[in-house]
Design an enzyme around this catalytic site. Structure first.
Site: not given
Length: 303
Positions: A245, A102, A177
């Protein structure tokens, strides 16, 4: 040509919480898999389970038809793929690189452009479903890239997940995502607030969560996380550090396209605060601990 177990050797980079069970599911599907990760003991365990081990990224990529990267963030993808001795220096021309990490959509686009210059095909294919979804091979896989490459990779994806969708050109998988991580974080925060509200109200928490999950408030988050929340067990299936993140990716990408994400921005701050409080290594369901602190409770007290 479809990448089936009969004609495909896979190099797999990254045997973390998600990568290890994914690589093992490829073995179970009949693929020959050569894996590399930074921890030698994880490679040894993978070899004991029937896989092959590599001593470097270069060794894992050489001789492979498909290389899958499953590493924490954009810097690790850049190092594994773009740097000297990385995947692009070693994967054969015509080979397929599938990045399932990701990362930022922009990094995926940069990787795709660099790979194209070497005659290497790419797909960005981040996943959702957490550790349990990886183990059970029921991940949701959101893919960016060309239709032809997606079709070729379908047998590989089918060994790893259940919902597999081509979302658009390079970078599209990462954009979807990011949206996934926005929804998941806001959902977990709502569950966390409900849990503390119910507890402080004296309601039977198990009963309350059970009936909530049977109605419109029900979610995969509640299904997957309620038992561990009830037990106060925040062993990481997906770490707060990683969701921190991802929330940075969401807020930056949304700003770039002019999309307002006010709830996402607030939850991004709550995730960051939880990390600053020392809980970054815990599962993202540990947002409950943050709500407890805000409510004047010691999260390490009785559950």
């Amino acid at each position: 040509m479809a990448h089936t177990p009969e004609n495909t050797k896979i190099g797999f980079i990254g045997l973390g919480i998600m990568g290890a069970p994914m690589a093992r599911n490829l073995l179970k599907a009949g693929y020959e898999v050569t894996a590399y990760t930074l921890e030698p003991e994880k490679i040894e365990a993978f070899v004991k389970d029937g896989g092959k081990g590599a001593s470097s990224i270069a060794e894992a990529a050489r001789g492979a038809d498909v290389v899958i990267t499953m590493v924490p963030a954009s810097p690790q993808v850049e190092e594994a793929v773009l740097h000297k001795g990385g995947v692009l220096d070693n994967l054969r021309e015509g080979g397929l690189l599938i990045d399932m990490s990701s990362i930022t959509p922009q990094t995926s686009i940069e990787v795709a452009e660099a790979a194209r210059a070497r005659g290497i095909r790419t797909l960005d294919a981040p996943v959702s479903g957490g550790e349990a979804g990886a183990i059970e091979a029921v991940l949701s896989i959101m893919v960016g890239g060309e239709q032809e490459d997606f079709d070729a990779a379908k047998p590989v994806f089918e060994a790893l997940g259940r919902t597999i969708v081509l979302c658009g050109p390079a970078g599209s998988g990462q954009t979807v995502k990011a949206a996934n991580q926005l929804i998941v974080a806001v959902n977990i925060q709502a569950v966390a607030e409900a849990v503390v509200f119910l507890q402080k109200s004296g309601v039977d928490l198990r009963a309350g969560l059970e009936v909530l999950n049977g109605g419109l408030a029900g979610s995969t988050v509640l299904t997957r996380k309620k038992d561990s929340i009830l037990a106060g067990d925040y062993k990481p299936g997906f770490k707060i550090d990683l969701h921190h993140k991802d929330m940075g990716i969401v807020t930056d990408a949304a700003r770039a396209v002019g999309a307002a994400v006010p709830a996402g921005a607030l939850v991004a701050q709550l995730v960051a605060a939880l990390r600053a409080q020392g809980d970054g290594g815990l599962d993202h369901s540990a947002l409950v601990r943050g709500v407890k602190r805000l409510s004047g409770e010691n999260p390490d007290g009785a559950h």
